[in-house]
Design an enzyme around this catalytic site. Structure first.
Site, PDB file in Angstrom:
ATOM      1  N   CYS A  94      -7.615   0.243  -4.125  1.00 36.20           N
ATOM      2  CA  CYS A  94      -8.062  -0.775  -3.169  1.00 36.20           C
ATOM      3  C   CYS A  94      -8.731  -0.038  -2.015  1.00 36.20           C
ATOM      4  O   CYS A  94      -9.318   1.029  -2.213  1.00 36.20           O
ATOM      5  CB  CYS A  94      -6.918  -1.683  -2.727  1.00 36.20           C
ATOM      6  SG  CYS A  94      -5.513  -0.832  -1.961  1.00 36.20           S
ATOM      7  N   TRP A  95      -8.669  -0.570  -0.806  1.00 34.89           N
ATOM      8  CA  TRP A  95      -9.379   0.048   0.308  1.00 34.89           C
ATOM      9  C   TRP A  95      -8.706   1.331   0.786  1.00 34.89           C
ATOM     10  O   TRP A  95      -9.320   2.392   0.850  1.00 34.89           O
ATOM     11  CB  TRP A  95      -9.496  -0.955   1.456  1.00 34.89           C
ATOM     12  CG  TRP A  95      -9.941  -0.367   2.768  1.00 34.89           C
ATOM     13  CD1 TRP A  95      -9.324  -0.470   3.974  1.00 34.89           C
ATOM     14  CD2 TRP A  95     -11.101   0.443   3.012  1.00 34.89           C
ATOM     15  NE1 TRP A  95     -10.017   0.211   4.953  1.00 34.89           N
ATOM     16  CE2 TRP A  95     -11.114   0.791   4.389  1.00 34.89           C
ATOM     17  CE3 TRP A  95     -12.124   0.924   2.195  1.00 34.89           C
ATOM     18  CZ2 TRP A  95     -12.112   1.574   4.964  1.00 34.89           C
ATOM     19  CZ3 TRP A  95     -13.125   1.721   2.768  1.00 34.89           C
ATOM     20  CH2 TRP A  95     -13.111   2.026   4.129  1.00 34.89           C
TER      21      TRP A  95
END
Length: 349
Positions: A94-95
């Site tokens: 993810c981020w």
């Protein structure tokens, strides 16, 4: 139990075996920038992510987590189903390597699906990309394709790549053709996406003795070419390709299909209209409005692009030049691949 891996671990794995990268961020985050070659299996949609973010700000973390769990629980069967179709080892991210990728990896583990998680998420990948570009480490000699607009330089790069020659296609990475009309029919990339695609290709070809590249400006659409690569291009071996203007017009029409985006072409033309002698500009505008694209393109080449190109080449002379006069892109390609690149000065075999 899932395993956290570093970006260095991931790059090592990808070089040695088939491996699938899964970006579990929302579709808009994925579209903005991702690790090249990744697929998107989003944890939340854009709307769901916005809803949870609003809850977090207005109510608090617990309320946001509860709503997130409620949303994800409803879509869990489909989420798992998508992962079951993947046949290779995989890594999710993810981020920042936070809640979304950790939850995804945990749920997959509970369902008997093995998946790594990228520690630090795509942010750590972006940091790696920036550091790679800062190294300014690119030994190959650059063979730079130059020519008037419509010469087919992009077509030549594509064919060279298809035939196994080392190529860096900057326009492809930028999602832009490099002119005022360059983004019509394309989706321009931002700097992050451009940098990621460029670094990936640099890694593939950096051990080659030479690499083909087009004679681009430092700015292509929305993105900037790294200074060290641009300077190396300027000092490379430059091949100047000449085609008849009729062939160039044909190449442009085949590439742009202006009849499919007539209004966009007219709008783009108005941005440069004042730079063209008034009677000619009026004739070009009338041709575009009436759908006489062949005439409009020919006039644009003769009265705008060709003079600008001639001026730019006189301002930037190159020591290592070679000229190809060809009747078509196919003819140009045949001549191009017969050149000997082992010497500083190009010679025909």
């Amino acid at each position: 139990m899932f395993r956290d891996i570093s970006i260095q671990d991931l790059l090592f794995i990808k070089e040695r075996e088939p491996h699938t990268l899964i970006d579990v961020r929302s579709p808009s985050e994925y579209k903005e920038a991702t690790i090249p070659g990744s697929i998107n299996i989003p944890f939340f949609s854009d709307e769901e992510r916005a809803e949870i973010g609003t809850l977090y700000k207005r109510v608090g973390k617990d309320a946001a987590n509860e709503r997130g769990l409620e949303i994800f629980s409803a879509k869990l069967p489909d989420f798992i189903r998508q992962f079951k179709t993947i046949e290779t080892p995989m890594t999710v991210f993810c981020w920042r390597g936070g809640m979304r990728s950790k939850t995804a990896a945990t749920v997959l583990d509970l369902m008997g699906i093995n998946a790594n998680r990228l520690s630090g998420g795509i942010r750590t990948y972006r940091q790696w990309v920036v550091k790679e570009l800062e190294k300014e480490d690119f030994p190959p000699k650059l063979i730079v394709l130059n020519g008037y607009t419509g010469t087919g330089k992009t077509l030549l790069l594509q064919r060279l790549a298809d035939e196994g020659h080392p190529v860096i296609d900057l326009e492809q990475f930028a999602g832009h053709r490099g002119s005022i009309f360059g983004q019509i029919g394309l989706e321009p990339n931002n700097q992050k996406k451009f940098d990621s695609l460029l670094v990936q290709q640099i890694q593939k070809v950096k051990q080659k003795p030479y690499v083909f590249i087009e004679g681009e400006s430092k700015r292509i659409g929305k993105v900037l070419v790294p200074s060290y690569l641009f300077d190396k291009k300027e000092n490379g071996i430059h091949v100047f390709i000449h085609l008849p203007i009729e062939e160039r017009v044909h190449n442009i029409l085949s590439d742009y299909n202006p009849w499919e985006s007539q209004e966009q072409f007219i709008e783009a033309f108005r941005l440069i209209q004042r730079r063209i002698h008034v009677p000619i500009a009026k004739e070009i505008e009338e041709s575009l409005n009436e759908g006489h694209f062949e005439s409009a393109v020919k006039l644009l080449l003769e009265h705008y692009y060709d003079p600008r190109y001639e001026y730019s080449t006189t301002k930037r002379p190159h020591e290592n030049n070679f000229v190809i006069h060809a009747s078509s892109v196919d003819d140009a390609y045949d001549q191009l691949v017969k050149l000997n690149y082992t010497n500083e000065k190009l010679i025909t075999k």
